[in-house]
Motif scaffolding. Sequence first.
Motif, PDB file in Angstrom:
ATOM      1  N   SER A 170      30.660 -34.549  38.514  1.00  0.00           N
ATOM      2  CA  SER A 170      31.305 -33.490  39.297  1.00  0.00           C
ATOM      3  C   SER A 170      32.682 -33.889  39.822  1.00  0.00           C
ATOM      4  N   ARG A 171      33.062 -35.130  39.657  1.00  0.00           N
ATOM      5  CA  ARG A 171      34.346 -35.591  40.168  1.00  0.00           C
ATOM      6  C   ARG A 171      35.391 -35.531  39.056  1.00  0.00           C
ATOM      7  N   THR A 226      28.484 -40.967  50.514  1.00  0.00           N
ATOM      8  CA  THR A 226      29.183 -39.929  49.757  1.00  0.00           C
ATOM      9  C   THR A 226      29.011 -40.152  48.259  1.00  0.00           C
ATOM     10  N   HIS A 227      29.113 -41.401  47.835  1.00  0.00           N
ATOM     11  CA  HIS A 227      28.932 -41.739  46.424  1.00  0.00           C
ATOM     12  C   HIS A 227      27.510 -41.389  45.975  1.00  0.00           C
ATOM     13  N   PHE A 271      31.306 -41.141  37.790  1.00  0.00           N
ATOM     14  CA  PHE A 271      31.151 -41.393  39.222  1.00  0.00           C
ATOM     15  C   PHE A 271      30.030 -40.524  39.785  1.00  0.00           C
ATOM     16  N   GLY A 272      29.258 -41.056  40.690  1.00  0.00           N
ATOM     17  CA  GLY A 272      28.185 -40.310  41.332  1.00  0.00           C
ATOM     18  C   GLY A 272      26.826 -40.791  40.867  1.00  0.00           C
ATOM     19  N   THR A 290      27.084 -37.560  45.600  1.00  0.00           N
ATOM     20  CA  THR A 290      27.975 -36.902  44.655  1.00  0.00           C
ATOM     21  C   THR A 290      27.255 -36.817  43.313  1.00  0.00           C
ATOM     22  N   ARG A 339      26.679 -36.815  39.507  1.00  0.00           N
ATOM     23  CA  ARG A 339      27.394 -37.443  38.394  1.00  0.00           C
ATOM     24  C   ARG A 339      28.057 -36.373  37.543  1.00  0.00           C
ATOM     25  N   ARG A 397      34.199 -38.932  35.325  1.00  0.00           N
ATOM     26  CA  ARG A 397      32.952 -38.302  34.889  1.00  0.00           C
ATOM     27  C   ARG A 397      31.721 -39.155  35.169  1.00  0.00           C
TER      28      ARG A 397
END
Length: 126
Positions: free
Chosen positions: A41-42, A33-34, A48-49, A37, A39, A46
């Motif tokens: 979009s969470r 999931t990581h 994360f991903g 995802t 980068r 900011r």
Amino acid sequence: MAVMYKGFSFKNWQNNKTFVLTDVELVKRDILTHIHTSRGSRVGLRGFGTGVDSLIFEPFDGHTIALISEEIRNVIDYDPRVIILDEDDYQIFPDFDSSMVIIRAKLYYVELDLSQVLDLNIQFSL
């Protein structure tokens, strides 16, 4: 053995008719999931991903493979539940014929006191 980690995934429903994932399977799903995802979009995280999904339109060459390797390595290093014990336990194999990158990482699940190989295949053809 008691369950250390417990979560859920809708992808698991088709195979097992349950949403529950535990321990190693949950950690693997969280890593995937990581990776997928994008980068930024969470909300609230900011950084994360990864940018792996955006690399699908880049030329499939050594530079792109190095970027993918670095992104996957950062995801594994980000998760405190797993570590790579030895640099030789993290390998990336490009398959130029099928436009695929195969990543093999031997992970040590810290709180579970368990080692397992994680194989990831990232396809670069539409």
